[in-house]
Design a protein around this motif. Structure first.
Motif, mmCIF file in Angstrom:
data_model
loop_
_atom_site.group_PDB
_atom_site.id
_atom_site.type_symbol
_atom_site.label_atom_id
_atom_site.label_comp_id
_atom_site.label_asym_id
_atom_site.label_seq_id
_atom_site.Cartn_x
_atom_site.Cartn_y
_atom_site.Cartn_z
ATOM 1 N N ASP A 136 -26.351 10.437 -52.391
ATOM 2 C CA ASP A 136 -27.687 10.788 -51.893
ATOM 3 C C ASP A 136 -27.616 11.710 -50.684
ATOM 4 O O ASP A 136 -28.493 12.551 -50.491
ATOM 5 C CB ASP A 136 -28.456 9.516 -51.520
ATOM 6 C CG ASP A 136 -28.758 8.653 -52.734
ATOM 7 O OD1 ASP A 136 -29.262 9.199 -53.724
ATOM 8 O OD2 ASP A 136 -28.454 7.453 -52.693
ATOM 9 N N GLY A 137 -26.604 11.540 -49.865
ATOM 10 C CA GLY A 137 -26.505 12.367 -48.668
ATOM 11 C C GLY A 137 -25.367 11.905 -47.779
ATOM 12 O O GLY A 137 -24.558 11.044 -48.153
ATOM 13 N N MET A 157 -28.959 16.347 -39.555
ATOM 14 C CA MET A 157 -29.429 15.973 -40.895
ATOM 15 C C MET A 157 -30.390 14.793 -40.864
ATOM 16 O O MET A 157 -30.512 14.059 -41.838
ATOM 17 C CB MET A 157 -28.236 15.635 -41.793
ATOM 18 C CG MET A 157 -27.240 16.758 -41.947
ATOM 19 S SD MET A 157 -25.832 16.301 -42.982
ATOM 20 C CE MET A 157 -24.787 17.745 -42.786
ATOM 21 N N GLU A 195 -33.660 14.630 -40.940
ATOM 22 C CA GLU A 195 -34.762 14.720 -41.909
ATOM 23 C C GLU A 195 -34.291 14.367 -43.310
ATOM 24 O O GLU A 195 -34.981 13.639 -44.049
ATOM 25 C CB GLU A 195 -35.347 16.139 -41.895
ATOM 26 C CG GLU A 195 -36.571 16.291 -42.782
ATOM 27 C CD GLU A 195 -37.209 17.665 -42.661
ATOM 28 O OE1 GLU A 195 -37.989 18.035 -43.563
ATOM 29 O OE2 GLU A 195 -36.933 18.376 -41.665
ATOM 30 N N LEU A 196 -33.110 14.860 -43.712
ATOM 31 C CA LEU A 196 -32.571 14.545 -45.032
ATOM 32 C C LEU A 196 -32.251 13.063 -45.148
ATOM 33 O O LEU A 196 -32.470 12.443 -46.191
ATOM 34 C CB LEU A 196 -31.308 15.371 -45.296
ATOM 35 C CG LEU A 196 -31.508 16.863 -45.544
ATOM 36 C CD1 LEU A 196 -30.168 17.564 -45.683
ATOM 37 C CD2 LEU A 196 -32.347 17.086 -46.798
ATOM 38 N N TRP A 197 -31.730 12.477 -44.068
ATOM 39 C CA TRP A 197 -31.421 11.046 -44.066
ATOM 40 C C TRP A 197 -32.672 10.229 -44.372
ATOM 41 O O TRP A 197 -32.661 9.339 -45.210
ATOM 42 C CB TRP A 197 -30.835 10.662 -42.710
ATOM 43 C CG TRP A 197 -30.661 9.180 -42.479
ATOM 44 C CD1 TRP A 197 -31.646 8.257 -42.234
ATOM 45 C CD2 TRP A 197 -29.428 8.447 -42.465
ATOM 46 N NE1 TRP A 197 -31.103 7.013 -42.045
ATOM 47 C CE2 TRP A 197 -29.745 7.091 -42.186
ATOM 48 C CE3 TRP A 197 -28.087 8.816 -42.636
ATOM 49 C CZ2 TRP A 197 -28.765 6.113 -42.084
ATOM 50 C CZ3 TRP A 197 -27.118 7.822 -42.532
ATOM 51 C CH2 TRP A 197 -27.457 6.492 -42.270
ATOM 52 N N SER A 255 -35.453 11.132 -45.832
ATOM 53 C CA SER A 255 -36.063 11.378 -47.132
ATOM 54 C C SER A 255 -35.203 10.877 -48.289
ATOM 55 O O SER A 255 -35.717 10.487 -49.336
ATOM 56 C CB SER A 255 -36.335 12.881 -47.314
ATOM 57 O OG SER A 255 -35.122 13.617 -47.322
ATOM 58 N N ARG A 256 -33.882 10.838 -48.103
ATOM 59 C CA ARG A 256 -32.995 10.506 -49.217
ATOM 60 C C ARG A 256 -32.315 9.146 -49.111
ATOM 61 O O ARG A 256 -31.923 8.567 -50.121
ATOM 62 C CB ARG A 256 -31.889 11.569 -49.346
ATOM 63 C CG ARG A 256 -32.384 12.950 -49.724
ATOM 64 C CD ARG A 256 -31.210 13.927 -49.729
ATOM 65 N NE ARG A 256 -31.623 15.275 -50.127
ATOM 66 C CZ ARG A 256 -30.808 16.319 -50.127
ATOM 67 N NH1 ARG A 256 -29.553 16.180 -49.746
ATOM 68 N NH2 ARG A 256 -31.247 17.512 -50.506
ATOM 69 N N GLU A 267 -23.737 22.199 -55.924
ATOM 70 C CA GLU A 267 -24.613 21.147 -55.409
ATOM 71 C C GLU A 267 -23.802 20.011 -54.802
ATOM 72 O O GLU A 267 -24.132 19.491 -53.732
ATOM 73 C CB GLU A 267 -25.499 20.615 -56.545
ATOM 74 C CG GLU A 267 -26.201 19.298 -56.264
ATOM 75 C CD GLU A 267 -27.322 19.387 -55.253
ATOM 76 O OE1 GLU A 267 -27.860 18.327 -54.882
ATOM 77 O OE2 GLU A 267 -27.668 20.512 -54.826
ATOM 78 N N ALA A 292 -27.580 8.925 -39.210
ATOM 79 C CA ALA A 292 -27.691 10.304 -39.678
ATOM 80 C C ALA A 292 -26.878 11.241 -38.801
ATOM 81 O O ALA A 292 -26.858 11.085 -37.576
ATOM 82 C CB ALA A 292 -29.151 10.740 -39.675
ATOM 83 N N GLN A 310 -22.286 21.060 -51.497
ATOM 84 C CA GLN A 310 -23.294 21.184 -50.441
ATOM 85 C C GLN A 310 -23.755 19.815 -49.940
ATOM 86 O O GLN A 310 -24.036 19.645 -48.760
ATOM 87 C CB GLN A 310 -24.493 21.979 -50.978
ATOM 88 C CG GLN A 310 -25.551 22.329 -49.952
ATOM 89 C CD GLN A 310 -26.595 21.230 -49.770
ATOM 90 O OE1 GLN A 310 -26.876 20.495 -50.709
ATOM 91 N NE2 GLN A 310 -27.151 21.126 -48.584
ATOM 92 N N ARG A 311 -23.785 18.827 -50.827
ATOM 93 C CA ARG A 311 -24.387 17.545 -50.483
ATOM 94 C C ARG A 311 -23.364 16.518 -49.996
ATOM 95 O O ARG A 311 -23.746 15.525 -49.362
ATOM 96 C CB ARG A 311 -25.132 16.981 -51.701
ATOM 97 C CG ARG A 311 -25.827 15.657 -51.459
ATOM 98 C CD ARG A 311 -26.678 15.218 -52.631
ATOM 99 N NE ARG A 311 -27.907 15.977 -52.730
ATOM 100 C CZ ARG A 311 -29.057 15.486 -53.191
ATOM 101 N NH1 ARG A 311 -29.125 14.232 -53.573
ATOM 102 N NH2 ARG A 311 -30.126 16.238 -53.272
#
Length: 229
Positions: free
Chosen positions: A105-106, A130, A132-134, A136-137, A66, A126, A69-70
């Protein structure tokens, strides 16, 4: 728990898919290693890792799937050559930055770095793939004058847009020279962690009771019946 005040920088060498040897650069090695023990936590570019083995000039740690990946630990080719290092906060120590947990977080991306008379103004957004991840997180925790950890460095948001799709920080010369910010190139990835206090406030404000839950109105009658008046 960390403060976001970097003690030194180092390099990472892969010992396998998820295991790394960290070598500490310069005089910081003696400071960091002076009381480092197996099992201690160290923030590596803002990522909390556990010391598994102590080396003459550093230590060995393993990152979970994890984490790889993050964070930039799994994408070193897109990050800087050096990593920031900070040992965990000791009871009674000064809290000069802000509470940093080491739970990233990202990822963000350096989009601009401008030298001014008194600081370096660095803008992050972002990474292209990425967005969308930016949002949301990360975006929800970016506020003007708020705290954010960039590669584990405690920084203050100097400017941002209303949606939090980018933010700018003003980095003083000392911080710029003593961390890996001075080695970043446009397009390099960085680890971002929002303020933990903001996350709890966000959670509480957005908490909703289930539809079938009952909630009494807060009134003088309610307070009297429960002994508050």
């Amino acid at each position: 728990m960390f403060t976001g005040l970097i003690q030194g920088i180092g390099t990472m060498r892969s010992l396998g898919q998820d295991r790394f040897a960290l070598s500490i650069k310069g005089n910081a090695a003696s400071i960091i290693l002076s009381d480092l023990a197996i099992g201690d936590s160290v923030a590596v570019d803002g990522v909390c890792l556990t010391v598994e083995e102590i080396l003459p000039d550093g230590f060995v740690a393993t990152a979970s799937p994890e984490t790889l990946q993050r964070t930039t630990l799994g994408q070193r080719s897109q990050a800087g050559n050096y990593v920031n290092l900070e040992t965990s906060l000791r009871v009674g120590s000064k809290l000069g930055g802000h509470f940093v947990t080491g739970h990233v977080d990202g990822l963000g991306c350096l989009v601009e770095s401008v030298s001014t008379e008194k600081s370096w103004e660095m803008t992050f957004a972002a990474p292209p793939s990425m967005s969308e991840l930016w949002h949301s997180r990360i975006a929800r925790y970016i506020i003007p004058k708020g705290s954010i950890a960039v590669n584990g460095i405690s920084l203050t948001v100097a400017d941002c847009d209303e949606r939090g799709s980018w933010f700018k920080v003003a980095v003083i010369p000392h911080t710029y020279a003593e961390t890996n910010l001075c080695y970043l190139n446009i397009g390099d990835l960085v680890n971002l962690e929002g303020d933990i206090l903001g996350k709890y406030v966000d959670k509480l404000l957005n908490h909703r009771l289930a539809p079938d839950s009952a909630q009494e109105d807060l009134s003088l009658t309610f307070l009297a019946e429960h002994g508050y008046l």
